[in-house]
Design a protein around this motif. Structure first.
Motif, PDB file in Angstrom:
ATOM      1  N   TYR A 219      37.329  38.408  39.836  1.00 49.76           N
ATOM      2  CA  TYR A 219      38.299  38.107  40.885  1.00 49.76           C
ATOM      3  C   TYR A 219      39.624  37.598  40.319  1.00 49.76           C
ATOM      4  CZ  TYR A 219      34.554  38.932  44.168  1.00 49.76           C
ATOM      5  OH  TYR A 219      33.544  39.538  44.885  1.00 49.76           O
ATOM      6  N   ALA A 220      39.582  37.002  39.126  1.00 46.87           N
ATOM      7  CA  ALA A 220      40.824  36.518  38.520  1.00 46.87           C
ATOM      8  C   ALA A 220      41.696  37.655  37.998  1.00 46.87           C
ATOM      9  CB  ALA A 220      40.514  35.544  37.386  1.00 46.87           C
ATOM     10  N   GLN A 221      41.074  38.761  37.560  1.00 43.64           N
ATOM     11  CA  GLN A 221      41.854  39.847  36.954  1.00 43.64           C
ATOM     12  C   GLN A 221      42.228  40.962  37.922  1.00 43.64           C
ATOM     13  OE1 GLN A 221      40.769  43.295  36.259  1.00 43.64           O
ATOM     14  NE2 GLN A 221      38.984  42.923  37.555  1.00 43.64           N
ATOM     15  N   ILE A 222      41.532  41.046  39.057  1.00 42.62           N
ATOM     16  CA  ILE A 222      41.594  42.254  39.870  1.00 42.62           C
ATOM     17  C   ILE A 222      42.993  42.565  40.397  1.00 42.62           C
ATOM     18  CG2 ILE A 222      40.937  41.150  42.052  1.00 42.62           C
ATOM     19  CD1 ILE A 222      39.728  44.584  40.781  1.00 42.62           C
ATOM     20  N   ASP A 223      43.788  41.551  40.706  1.00 41.55           N
ATOM     21  CA  ASP A 223      45.113  41.799  41.268  1.00 41.55           C
ATOM     22  C   ASP A 223      46.242  41.642  40.248  1.00 41.55           C
ATOM     23  OD1 ASP A 223      44.322  42.455  43.899  1.00 41.55           O
ATOM     24  OD2 ASP A 223      43.974  40.345  44.346  1.00 41.55           O
ATOM     25  N   ARG A 224      45.895  41.467  38.979  1.00 44.23           N
ATOM     26  CA  ARG A 224      46.924  41.392  37.943  1.00 44.23           C
ATOM     27  C   ARG A 224      47.309  42.795  37.482  1.00 44.23           C
ATOM     28  NH1 ARG A 224      45.611  36.095  34.212  1.00 44.23           N
ATOM     29  NH2 ARG A 224      44.498  34.892  35.802  1.00 44.23           N
ATOM     30  N   ASP A 225      48.497  42.935  36.899  1.00 45.44           N
ATOM     31  CA  ASP A 225      48.829  44.220  36.307  1.00 45.44           C
ATOM     32  C   ASP A 225      47.942  44.424  35.077  1.00 45.44           C
ATOM     33  OD1 ASP A 225      50.317  43.517  33.680  1.00 45.44           O
ATOM     34  OD2 ASP A 225      51.386  42.311  35.174  1.00 45.44           O
ATOM     35  N   GLN A 226      47.868  45.650  34.606  1.00 42.80           N
ATOM     36  CA  GLN A 226      46.888  45.986  33.577  1.00 42.80           C
ATOM     37  C   GLN A 226      47.049  45.149  32.318  1.00 42.80           C
ATOM     38  OE1 GLN A 226      45.390  50.106  32.853  1.00 42.80           O
ATOM     39  NE2 GLN A 226      46.429  49.902  30.881  1.00 42.80           N
ATOM     40  N   ALA A 228      48.390  42.143  31.928  1.00 40.50           N
ATOM     41  CA  ALA A 228      47.994  40.758  32.186  1.00 40.50           C
ATOM     42  C   ALA A 228      46.476  40.650  32.350  1.00 40.50           C
ATOM     43  CB  ALA A 228      48.709  40.232  33.423  1.00 40.50           C
ATOM     44  N   ALA A 229      45.873  41.671  32.967  1.00 41.47           N
ATOM     45  CA  ALA A 229      44.425  41.658  33.150  1.00 41.47           C
ATOM     46  C   ALA A 229      43.705  41.713  31.804  1.00 41.47           C
ATOM     47  CB  ALA A 229      43.996  42.829  34.034  1.00 41.47           C
ATOM     48  N   TYR A 230      44.177  42.587  30.910  1.00 44.88           N
ATOM     49  CA  TYR A 230      43.571  42.653  29.582  1.00 44.88           C
ATOM     50  C   TYR A 230      43.795  41.356  28.811  1.00 44.88           C
ATOM     51  CZ  TYR A 230      42.078  47.545  29.411  1.00 44.88           C
ATOM     52  OH  TYR A 230      41.430  48.725  29.617  1.00 44.88           O
ATOM     53  N   THR A 235      40.539  36.879  26.564  1.00 44.49           N
ATOM     54  CA  THR A 235      40.299  35.442  26.369  1.00 44.49           C
ATOM     55  C   THR A 235      38.934  35.053  26.921  1.00 44.49           C
ATOM     56  OG1 THR A 235      42.662  34.989  26.495  1.00 44.49           O
ATOM     57  CG2 THR A 235      41.173  33.131  26.875  1.00 44.49           C
ATOM     58  N   VAL A 236      38.600  35.594  28.100  1.00 41.51           N
ATOM     59  CA  VAL A 236      37.297  35.314  28.699  1.00 41.51           C
ATOM     60  C   VAL A 236      36.173  35.803  27.787  1.00 41.51           C
ATOM     61  CG1 VAL A 236      35.754  35.814  30.633  1.00 41.51           C
ATOM     62  CG2 VAL A 236      38.171  35.347  31.066  1.00 41.51           C
TER      63      VAL A 236
END
Length: 264
Positions: A219-226, A228-230, A235-236
């Protein structure tokens, strides 16, 4: 051992062996309408479950003929702006809480899931529905557009399909809901409970700390641009790799044995 807990309108069944909890909306005479009180009780139940180490997966169900018909319309007439704000604040708090607890939540849908009931199903991490189930956002037909259900619905079925449901108020059947991404699986009615349980138990075989890390990251990555998501996801994964259960799982795979999870 199975333990029964909860309140008169929210039942909680905990299977200690599988570490699966079933939370049941228990207002069948009101079609499991989400009254202010019921939403408050659900919030307390999910807060408590979120802190438990002996529950790794949650199945959310409804007693009686339907999953949930949405908000309790008996609470929606002749109220003040503060009253309406309280109702929708509590609803949004419940939906956000379901996605923030570490345990995956599976909606087990039968009958109908409409308005806030559709929102509730869409909010859950997974949805299993029986063949006769229907999903809808009919608020437009009674003068109250389903604006808060729209938030969850749009994120799982996309803009055009969500707008069709929101503007027409016409429900979609379970196979259509599955095709649109609102439902994971459609099963015969007599298989619904068993299939939801099977799915929960499949998830529960993994380390609960790892599924918790994964749910939060999703849920933290789903709405970020690609990019930023990567950046976030790497890090996770780095921190996940340091977890005891990650080292145990990798070691077990290399040694061709069953992992022994410590949930750390």
């Amino acid at each position: 051992m199975t333990v029964l807990e909860g309140t008169a309108t929210v039942l909680v069944e905990h299977d200690a062996a599988s570490r699966v909890a079933t939370v049941t909306l228990n207002r069948p005479e009101k079609r499991n309408a989400l009254s202010l009180a019921l939403m408050g009780e659900l919030i307390e139940v999910f807060r408590e479950i979120g802190e438990r180490r002996d529950v790794t997966v949650v199945v959310l169900a409804g007693a009686g003929p339907v999953f949930s018909a949405g908000h309790d319309l008996g609470e929606m007439t002749g109220r003040s702006v503060e009253d309406y704000r309280q109702i929708f604040d509590r609803c949004c708090e419940l939906m956000e809480l379901i996605q923030s607890v570490p345990q995956p939540v599976i909606a087990r849908v039968h009958g109908i899931a409409t308005a806030a009931g559709c929102q509730l199903a869409a909010t859950c991490d997974l949805v299993v529905a029986e063949e006769g189930a229907r999903f809808g956002t009919p608020g437009v037909r009674i003068g109250l557009f389903c604006s808060t259900p729209m938030v969850a619905l749009t994120r799982v079925v996309g803009r055009k399909r969500a707008m069709q449901m929101l503007l027409t108020g016409v429900p979609v059947d379970a196979p259509t809901a599955a095709d649109w991404g609102l439902v994971n699986e459609v099963v015969p009615a007599d298989r619904l409970e068993a299939r939801a349980r099977e799915l929960a138990e499949q998830i529960a075989t993994a380390s609960s700390v790892v599924t918790g890390i994964g749910k939060e990251a999703f849920y933290a990555q789903i709405d970020r641009d690609q990019h930023a998501a990567y950046d976030y996801a790497k890090t996770v994964m780095t921190m996940n790799a340091l977890a005891d259960d990650a080292q145990e799982g990798i070691g077990a795979f290399l040694e061709k044995r069953t992992p022994s999870w410590s949930d750390r």
